[in-house]
Structure formats: structure tokens, C-alpha cells
Design a protein around this motif. Structure first.
Motif, PDB file in Angstrom:
ATOM      1  N   ARG A  35     101.235  80.576 160.822  1.00 32.58           N
ATOM      2  CA  ARG A  35     100.443  81.791 161.000  1.00 32.58           C
ATOM      3  C   ARG A  35     100.616  82.369 162.396  1.00 32.58           C
ATOM      4  O   ARG A  35     100.081  83.411 162.699  1.00 32.58           O
TER       5      ARG A  35
ATOM      6  N   TYR B 108      88.303  82.326 159.400  1.00 30.47           N
ATOM      7  CA  TYR B 108      88.882  83.476 158.704  1.00 30.47           C
ATOM      8  C   TYR B 108      90.351  83.637 159.078  1.00 30.47           C
ATOM      9  O   TYR B 108      90.788  84.722 159.427  1.00 30.47           O
ATOM     10  N   HIS B 109      91.082  82.551 159.017  1.00 27.65           N
ATOM     11  CA  HIS B 109      92.528  82.453 159.234  1.00 27.65           C
ATOM     12  C   HIS B 109      92.866  82.522 160.734  1.00 27.65           C
ATOM     13  O   HIS B 109      93.278  81.542 161.306  1.00 27.65           O
TER      14      HIS B 109
ATOM     15  N   SER C 270      91.425  84.982 164.393  1.00 29.24           N
ATOM     16  CA  SER C 270      90.521  86.057 164.783  1.00 29.24           C
ATOM     17  C   SER C 270      90.690  86.411 166.253  1.00 29.24           C
ATOM     18  O   SER C 270      91.117  85.591 167.062  1.00 29.24           O
TER      19      SER C 270
ATOM     20  N   HIS D  91      89.357  89.859 162.062  1.00 26.65           N
ATOM     21  CA  HIS D  91      89.792  88.602 161.447  1.00 26.65           C
ATOM     22  C   HIS D  91      90.400  88.805 160.076  1.00 26.65           C
ATOM     23  O   HIS D  91      90.365  89.901 159.525  1.00 26.65           O
ATOM     24  N   GLY D  92      90.934  87.700 159.545  1.00 24.06           N
ATOM     25  CA  GLY D  92      91.533  87.705 158.210  1.00 24.06           C
ATOM     26  C   GLY D  92      90.490  87.474 157.136  1.00 24.06           C
ATOM     27  O   GLY D  92      89.287  87.595 157.368  1.00 24.06           O
TER      28      GLY D  92
ATOM     29  N   GLY E  40      89.944  84.602 155.230  1.00 25.43           N
ATOM     30  CA  GLY E  40      89.257  83.333 155.214  1.00 25.43           C
ATOM     31  C   GLY E  40      89.437  82.546 153.939  1.00 25.43           C
ATOM     32  O   GLY E  40      90.298  82.839 153.127  1.00 25.43           O
TER      33      GLY E  40
ATOM     34  N   GLY F 274      89.532  84.233 150.331  1.00 26.62           N
ATOM     35  CA  GLY F 274      90.109  85.561 150.208  1.00 26.62           C
ATOM     36  C   GLY F 274      89.011  86.562 149.894  1.00 26.62           C
ATOM     37  O   GLY F 274      89.096  87.354 148.977  1.00 26.62           O
TER      38      GLY F 274
ATOM     39  N   ASN G 233      93.755  91.664 155.858  1.00 24.81           N
ATOM     40  CA  ASN G 233      94.232  90.494 155.108  1.00 24.81           C
ATOM     41  C   ASN G 233      94.888  89.498 156.068  1.00 24.81           C
ATOM     42  O   ASN G 233      95.119  89.799 157.241  1.00 24.81           O
ATOM     43  N   ASP G 234      95.184  88.309 155.581  1.00 27.34           N
ATOM     44  CA  ASP G 234      95.683  87.241 156.447  1.00 27.34           C
ATOM     45  C   ASP G 234      97.044  87.566 157.059  1.00 27.34           C
ATOM     46  O   ASP G 234      97.293  87.251 158.226  1.00 27.34           O
ATOM     47  N   ASP G 235      97.941  88.193 156.295  1.00 22.65           N
ATOM     48  CA  ASP G 235      99.239  88.589 156.866  1.00 22.65           C
ATOM     49  C   ASP G 235      99.049  89.582 158.009  1.00 22.65           C
ATOM     50  O   ASP G 235      99.719  89.508 159.034  1.00 22.65           O
TER      51      ASP G 235
ATOM     52  N   GLU H 133      97.732  87.979 161.214  1.00 20.17           N
ATOM     53  CA  GLU H 133      98.823  87.272 161.898  1.00 20.17           C
ATOM     54  C   GLU H 133      99.625  88.243 162.756  1.00 20.17           C
ATOM     55  O   GLU H 133      99.968  87.938 163.904  1.00 20.17           O
TER      56      GLU H 133
END
Length: 179
Positions: free
Chosen positions: A30, A99-100, A102, A130-131, A133, A136, A152-154, A157
Motif C-alpha cells: 500500500r 481505514y487502510h 490516513s 482516509h480509505g 477500511g 469497504g 477508496n483504498d487505491d 494510497e
């Protein structure tokens, strides 16, 4: 001697079968790298549900965002579900976020603290970009955070990399949050 040969043969056979599984996919880290222009400001337009990463006069990236679960208006106190409005700064990076990943926003400022205190309440804090988590969370629900800005998580990142500039967290980047 026969037992030793059978044991070695068995080990070789197991190794051969295990290698037939093909190339193992390594999970993507990530933590990305970024060597483009520095981010000089972040602009959030709550009404449009958009966030822009800007370098000088140029928008480098834009993202669709989710906000606090009561998105209209400026955050007044802890638990109101609102995302703050005004000028803040990036003040921290959390690589172990629930949350992935932040990136922290400097809410509350002195005005926010005074406003909440006048109401006899706490201003809250820990406002982040943040993403999604663990579950989702935003997949089937808009504006689900407690006041944060979610992507979103991507995307987090990418944002984290652009702000962290290859591992060196760049705090002090202004964040302008508009209604």
C-alpha cells in the motif's frame, strides 16, 4: 540405504509438485512512490463531493469523496457527523490506519475550540483523509464517516504517496474545505 533414497525421492517429489503451482502473487504494497511535482494545496468542495490535489495552479488529481454522515454545514462539536469547513493543514500521516492509510487534517483550530467551548462541548478531532477500511464501508452508502473525508483504498494510497513524497511526510500543506 533404501529408506534414505525413498525419503530423498519423496522430498524431491514434494518439491516438484509444490513448484508446479505457478508463480505466487505477492500482495501489492500500500506504500507507493511518487516523484512528480509537490502538492501545494488540497481543495475540497463538499457540495460537489470532490477533492483536488493541486501543485501551484495545476490540478494534478481529483477524487470523488464521501464526507461525514451529516455533511451540510461546518463541524461544530464532537459527534455531530459534520466535516469541517475552512482552512486547515496536513499535520500527520498514519500508515497503520484502521481505514487502510490516513492523512491527518489539523482540525480543530483555535476558533473551532472556542466555538465548541461556548456551547459547553468538545470540538472533536482526529479528522482525516482516509480509505475505506475493514468492510469497504462506502460501497453501498454515501457520507458514512464521523466527519472525515473518505476515498477508496487505491486512491488513499496515491494521495498518501503524493503527500508523503517517497516516505518523507510533508506536513503543512494547506487544505481548503468549502461548503
Amino acid at each position: 540405504m533404501n529408506r534414505i533414497l525413498r525419503a530423498i525421492s519423496a522430498l524431491l517429489l514434494v518439491g516438484l509438485v509444490a513448484s508446479c503451482g505457478g508463480k505466487q502473487e505477492q500482495p501489492q504494497s500500500r506504500f507507493r512512490s511518487y516523484d512528480g511535482p509537490p502538492i501545494t494545496q488540497i481543495v475540497v468542495k463538499k457540495g460537489e463531493r470532490q477533492m483536488y490535489l493541486v501543485s501551484g495552479q495545476q490540478v494534478l488529481r481529483s477524487y470523488k469523496i464521501n464526507l461525514g454522515n451529516q455533511p451540510l454545514g461546518h463541524k461544530q462539536f464532537e459527534g455531530d457527523g459534520k466535516t469541517p469547513e475552512g482552512m486547515y493543514f496536513i499535520d500527520r500521516f498514519n500508515p497503520r490506519s484502521r481505514y487502510h492509510l490516513s492523512v491527518g487534517i489539523s482540525y480543530p483550530n483555535n476558533q473551532d475550540r472556542e466555538r465548541a467551548q461556548m456551547m459547553g462541548l468538545r470540538p472533536g478531532g482526529d479528522i482525516m483523509i482516509h480509505g475505506l477500511g475493514p468492510e469497504g464501508r462506502a460501497i453501498n452508502r454515501a457520507d458514512w464517516t464521523a466527519g472525515c473525508i473518505a476515498v477508496n483504498d487505491d486512491e488513499i494510497e496515491e494521495i498518501y504517496a503524493m503527500l508523503a513524497r517517497n516516505g518523507h511526510g510533508t506536513t503543512g500543506v494547506p487544505v481548503f474545505i468549502y461548503p
